[in-house]
Scaffold this active site. Structure first.
Site, PDB file in Angstrom:
ATOM      1  N   ASP A  20       0.685  -1.308   0.000  1.00 37.09           N
ATOM      2  CA  ASP A  20       0.058  -0.059  -0.047  1.00 37.09           C
ATOM      3  C   ASP A  20       0.747   1.303  -0.025  1.00 37.09           C
ATOM      4  OD1 ASP A  20      -2.579   1.480   0.609  1.00 37.09           O
ATOM      5  OD2 ASP A  20      -1.384   2.080   2.238  1.00 37.09           O
ATOM      6  N   GLU A  56      -1.890  -5.527  -3.541  1.00 37.23           N
ATOM      7  CA  GLU A  56      -0.915  -4.609  -2.796  1.00 37.23           C
ATOM      8  C   GLU A  56       0.327  -5.612  -2.371  1.00 37.23           C
ATOM      9  OE1 GLU A  56      -3.967  -1.025  -1.254  1.00 37.23           O
ATOM     10  OE2 GLU A  56      -3.427  -2.770   0.180  1.00 37.23           O
TER      11      GLU A  56
END
Length: 239
Positions: free
Chosen positions: A60, A132
């Site tokens: 992320d 992610e």
């Protein structure tokens, strides 16, 4: 449960489907255990098998860095207030899940039985988290440049068109209504179909002059935004 280091080698041999997945994403792992870990959901973790949650956390941040840099380069004159909604549009869970679907991420996920039975391979949050984790795995395996290359390839034209995509249709529709003396638009759910793990919502956006538009999406938020966008376009066309 204690987590093992990111770089601990387990002499992993990739399955045929994960080798095919490497081809789809255009990256071959020097440390295949990172790829295995990135596709392992928490429902499959054990004392000898780590899940992808820590990778998701790192990925992320890597995604955010790459997108922030890309947006600054794309529009050197943009203010922070202009950049923030564009950034949010590129890194939000819906966008990540769309990218995951395009590379058939769901097909290679390692899920526990309950998660599989509840349609985990199609869940937006799960797919978004997994992409992610893949970003983090590439970053740890090869460094920032391969991770950046992967992100920019997979996000593709989304970065170039983000000005339009980042426009909040609900806010724009409300501003249109208020400028003409109307109360804020209303959003009414007219239908819901599909199982609990993969619902499909139908939302009608309406304004006081009687005009309305309907849209369908996997979440209420997406359906409301889509309905607002459609209604705004038809209002602007009529006026």
């Amino acid at each position: 449960m204690a987590q093992r280091p990111f770089f601990q080698s387990d002499q992993v041999k990739l399955s045929a489907d994960l080798k095919a997945f490497e081809g789809r994403i255009g990256y071959k792992f020097a440390k295949p255990e990172l790829l295995n870990r990135a596709v392992t959901h928490a429902s499959m973790s054990s004392a000898n098998r780590d899940d992808n949650q820590r990778l998701e956390f790192l990925g992320d941040r890597v995604l955010g860095l790459v997108m922030a840099e890309a947006l600054l380069a794309l529009d050197p004159g943009a203010t922070e207030g202009q950049l923030a909604p564009r950034f949010n549009a590129l890194v939000r869970k819906e966008t990540c899940a769309d990218v995951a679907r395009e590379i058939d991420m769901g097909a290679v996920l390692k899920l526990g039985r309950s998660e599989m039975l509840s349609g985990g391979r199609r869940k937006q949050a799960l797919l978004g988290d997994a992409i992610e984790a893949i970003i983090a795995a590439i970053y740890l395996d090869g460094g920032l440049e391969p991770a950046k290359d992967f992100i920019l390839r997979q996000w593709g034209d989304r970065v170039k068109t983000v000005k339009q995509d980042a426009r909040d249709a609900k806010t724009a529709l409300q501003e249109w209504a208020q400028a003409r003396g109307y109360p804020p638009p209303s959003y009414v759910q007219t239908d819901r179909q599909g199982p609990d793990h993969a619902p499909v919502f139908t939302i009608s956006a309406r304004i006081e002059n009687g005009e309305q538009a309907v849209a369908t999406a996997p979440s209420k938020r997406q359906a409301e935004q889509a309905a607002a966008k459609t209604l705004l376009a038809q209002l602007e066309k009529n006026s």
